[in-house]
Design a protein around this motif. Structure first.
Motif, PDB file in Angstrom:
ATOM      1  N   GLU A   1     -62.648 -23.507  34.650  1.00  0.00           N
ATOM      2  CA  GLU A   1     -62.531 -22.214  33.982  1.00  0.00           C
ATOM      3  C   GLU A   1     -61.147 -21.926  33.410  1.00  0.00           C
ATOM      4  O   GLU A   1     -61.030 -21.235  32.413  1.00  0.00           O
ATOM      5  N   LYS A   2     -60.112 -22.413  34.041  1.00  0.00           N
ATOM      6  CA  LYS A   2     -58.773 -21.975  33.664  1.00  0.00           C
ATOM      7  C   LYS A   2     -58.151 -22.770  32.525  1.00  0.00           C
ATOM      8  O   LYS A   2     -57.897 -22.231  31.467  1.00  0.00           O
ATOM      9  N   ILE A   3     -57.875 -24.043  32.739  1.00  0.00           N
ATOM     10  CA  ILE A   3     -57.094 -24.787  31.755  1.00  0.00           C
ATOM     11  C   ILE A   3     -57.561 -26.240  31.668  1.00  0.00           C
ATOM     12  O   ILE A   3     -57.959 -26.827  32.654  1.00  0.00           O
ATOM     13  N   ALA A   4     -57.498 -26.777  30.462  1.00  0.00           N
ATOM     14  CA  ALA A   4     -57.795 -28.188  30.230  1.00  0.00           C
ATOM     15  C   ALA A   4     -56.635 -28.788  29.452  1.00  0.00           C
ATOM     16  O   ALA A   4     -56.099 -28.164  28.543  1.00  0.00           O
ATOM     17  N   VAL A   5     -56.242 -29.989  29.824  1.00  0.00           N
ATOM     18  CA  VAL A   5     -55.173 -30.700  29.138  1.00  0.00           C
ATOM     19  C   VAL A   5     -55.767 -31.975  28.565  1.00  0.00           C
ATOM     20  O   VAL A   5     -56.387 -32.755  29.283  1.00  0.00           O
ATOM     21  N   ASP A   6     -55.593 -32.174  27.276  1.00  0.00           N
ATOM     22  CA  ASP A   6     -56.115 -33.362  26.595  1.00  0.00           C
ATOM     23  C   ASP A   6     -54.936 -34.200  26.124  1.00  0.00           C
ATOM     24  O   ASP A   6     -54.220 -33.821  25.208  1.00  0.00           O
ATOM     25  N   LEU A   7     -54.728 -35.340  26.758  1.00  0.00           N
ATOM     26  CA  LEU A   7     -53.644 -36.242  26.386  1.00  0.00           C
ATOM     27  C   LEU A   7     -54.157 -37.229  25.357  1.00  0.00           C
ATOM     28  O   LEU A   7     -55.155 -37.907  25.585  1.00  0.00           O
ATOM     29  N   GLY A   8     -53.490 -37.308  24.236  1.00  0.00           N
ATOM     30  CA  GLY A   8     -53.945 -38.195  23.165  1.00  0.00           C
ATOM     31  C   GLY A   8     -55.183 -37.652  22.488  1.00  0.00           C
ATOM     32  O   GLY A   8     -56.045 -38.398  22.040  1.00  0.00           O
ATOM     33  N   GLY A   9     -55.257 -36.349  22.386  1.00  0.00           N
ATOM     34  CA  GLY A   9     -56.454 -35.674  21.893  1.00  0.00           C
ATOM     35  C   GLY A   9     -56.616 -35.616  20.389  1.00  0.00           C
ATOM     36  O   GLY A   9     -57.568 -35.031  19.893  1.00  0.00           O
ATOM     37  N   GLY A  10     -55.692 -36.182  19.642  1.00  0.00           N
ATOM     38  CA  GLY A  10     -55.836 -36.228  18.189  1.00  0.00           C
ATOM     39  C   GLY A  10     -55.955 -34.852  17.568  1.00  0.00           C
ATOM     40  O   GLY A  10     -55.069 -34.013  17.685  1.00  0.00           O
ATOM     41  N   LEU A  11     -57.068 -34.613  16.910  1.00  0.00           N
ATOM     42  CA  LEU A  11     -57.292 -33.340  16.218  1.00  0.00           C
ATOM     43  C   LEU A  11     -57.849 -32.260  17.138  1.00  0.00           C
ATOM     44  O   LEU A  11     -58.102 -31.146  16.706  1.00  0.00           O
TER      45      LEU A  11
ATOM     46  N   LYS B   1     -60.392 -21.144  29.579  1.00  0.00           N
ATOM     47  CA  LYS B   1     -59.611 -20.030  29.040  1.00  0.00           C
ATOM     48  C   LYS B   1     -58.446 -20.504  28.198  1.00  0.00           C
ATOM     49  O   LYS B   1     -58.043 -19.847  27.250  1.00  0.00           O
ATOM     50  N   GLU B   2     -57.876 -21.650  28.572  1.00  0.00           N
ATOM     51  CA  GLU B   2     -56.719 -22.175  27.843  1.00  0.00           C
ATOM     52  C   GLU B   2     -56.844 -23.690  27.725  1.00  0.00           C
ATOM     53  O   GLU B   2     -57.267 -24.364  28.659  1.00  0.00           O
ATOM     54  N   ASN B   3     -56.473 -24.201  26.564  1.00  0.00           N
ATOM     55  CA  ASN B   3     -56.500 -25.638  26.320  1.00  0.00           C
ATOM     56  C   ASN B   3     -55.138 -26.090  25.832  1.00  0.00           C
ATOM     57  O   ASN B   3     -54.513 -25.425  25.003  1.00  0.00           O
ATOM     58  N   ILE B   4     -54.701 -27.243  26.330  1.00  0.00           N
ATOM     59  CA  ILE B   4     -53.437 -27.832  25.894  1.00  0.00           C
ATOM     60  C   ILE B   4     -53.758 -29.191  25.295  1.00  0.00           C
ATOM     61  O   ILE B   4     -54.432 -30.012  25.923  1.00  0.00           O
ATOM     62  N   LEU B   5     -53.280 -29.419  24.091  1.00  0.00           N
ATOM     63  CA  LEU B   5     -53.500 -30.677  23.387  1.00  0.00           C
ATOM     64  C   LEU B   5     -52.163 -31.373  23.209  1.00  0.00           C
ATOM     65  O   LEU B   5     -51.216 -30.786  22.686  1.00  0.00           O
ATOM     66  N   ILE B   6     -52.094 -32.618  23.655  1.00  0.00           N
ATOM     67  CA  ILE B   6     -50.868 -33.402  23.523  1.00  0.00           C
ATOM     68  C   ILE B   6     -51.214 -34.698  22.799  1.00  0.00           C
ATOM     69  O   ILE B   6     -52.158 -35.398  23.183  1.00  0.00           O
ATOM     70  N   ASP B   7     -50.480 -35.004  21.732  1.00  0.00           N
ATOM     71  CA  ASP B   7     -50.680 -36.246  20.999  1.00  0.00           C
ATOM     72  C   ASP B   7     -49.331 -36.695  20.457  1.00  0.00           C
ATOM     73  O   ASP B   7     -48.516 -35.866  20.059  1.00  0.00           O
ATOM     74  N   LEU B   8     -49.120 -38.004  20.436  1.00  0.00           N
ATOM     75  CA  LEU B   8     -47.855 -38.540  19.929  1.00  0.00           C
ATOM     76  C   LEU B   8     -47.709 -38.367  18.423  1.00  0.00           C
ATOM     77  O   LEU B   8     -46.610 -38.285  17.904  1.00  0.00           O
ATOM     78  N   ASP B   9     -48.825 -38.317  17.716  1.00  0.00           N
ATOM     79  CA  ASP B   9     -48.804 -38.191  16.263  1.00  0.00           C
ATOM     80  C   ASP B   9     -48.712 -36.715  15.878  1.00  0.00           C
ATOM     81  O   ASP B   9     -49.687 -35.975  15.972  1.00  0.00           O
ATOM     82  N   GLU B  10     -47.555 -36.291  15.424  1.00  0.00           N
ATOM     83  CA  GLU B  10     -47.342 -34.889  15.040  1.00  0.00           C
ATOM     84  C   GLU B  10     -48.271 -34.449  13.921  1.00  0.00           C
ATOM     85  O   GLU B  10     -48.567 -33.271  13.781  1.00  0.00           O
ATOM     86  N   LYS B  11     -48.728 -35.390  13.105  1.00  0.00           N
ATOM     87  CA  LYS B  11     -49.597 -35.070  11.977  1.00  0.00           C
ATOM     88  C   LYS B  11     -50.964 -34.578  12.440  1.00  0.00           C
ATOM     89  O   LYS B  11     -51.663 -33.886  11.720  1.00  0.00           O
ATOM     90  N   CYS B  12     -51.341 -34.936  13.660  1.00  0.00           N
ATOM     91  CA  CYS B  12     -52.622 -34.487  14.206  1.00  0.00           C
ATOM     92  C   CYS B  12     -52.543 -33.053  14.701  1.00  0.00           C
ATOM     93  O   CYS B  12     -53.530 -32.335  14.691  1.00  0.00           O
ATOM     94  N   LEU B  13     -51.394 -32.667  15.182  1.00  0.00           N
ATOM     95  CA  LEU B  13     -51.236 -31.354  15.782  1.00  0.00           C
ATOM     96  C   LEU B  13     -51.015 -30.323  14.717  1.00  0.00           C
ATOM     97  O   LEU B  13     -51.333 -29.240  14.737  1.00  0.00           O
TER      98      LEU B  13
END
Length: 87
Positions: free
Chosen positions: A55-65, A75-87
């Motif tokens: 319910e609270k938070i999900a973290v996606d490492l290498g999540g692209g788009l 309730k909250e999602n965090i997206l982390i990707d090395l490619d800045e163009k995806c974020l």
């Protein structure tokens, strides 16, 4: 693209949408060719994660788009990707 993907209207229309975003932002072509509607495993991952009732938070490492994390019922999602163009 595989011909079976082209026959899927959602896959094709979303691929076209992402293709134009790729032209503007320059992210890797993999993302528009292998979008959420073209890859069954992405839907299965979303269904499985939502079945865990996080319910609270999900973290996606290498999540692209962010196609997976944006579909999670958290309730909250965090997206982390090395490619800045995806974020």
């Amino acid at each position: 693209m595989d011909i079976r993907k082209i026959l899927n209207p959602k896959c094709l229309s979303y691929a076209l949408f992402l293709y134009f975003l790729k032209l503007r932002y320059g992210f890797d072509s993999w993302h528009w060719r292998n979008n959420y509607y073209c890859r069954k495993y992405k839907k299965l991952v979303v269904e499985e994660l939502n079945s865990l009732h996080i319910e609270k938070i999900a973290v996606d490492l290498g999540g692209g788009l962010g196609e997976i994390v944006e579909r999670l019922k958290t309730k909250e999602n965090i997206l982390i990707d090395l490619d800045e163009k995806c974020l």
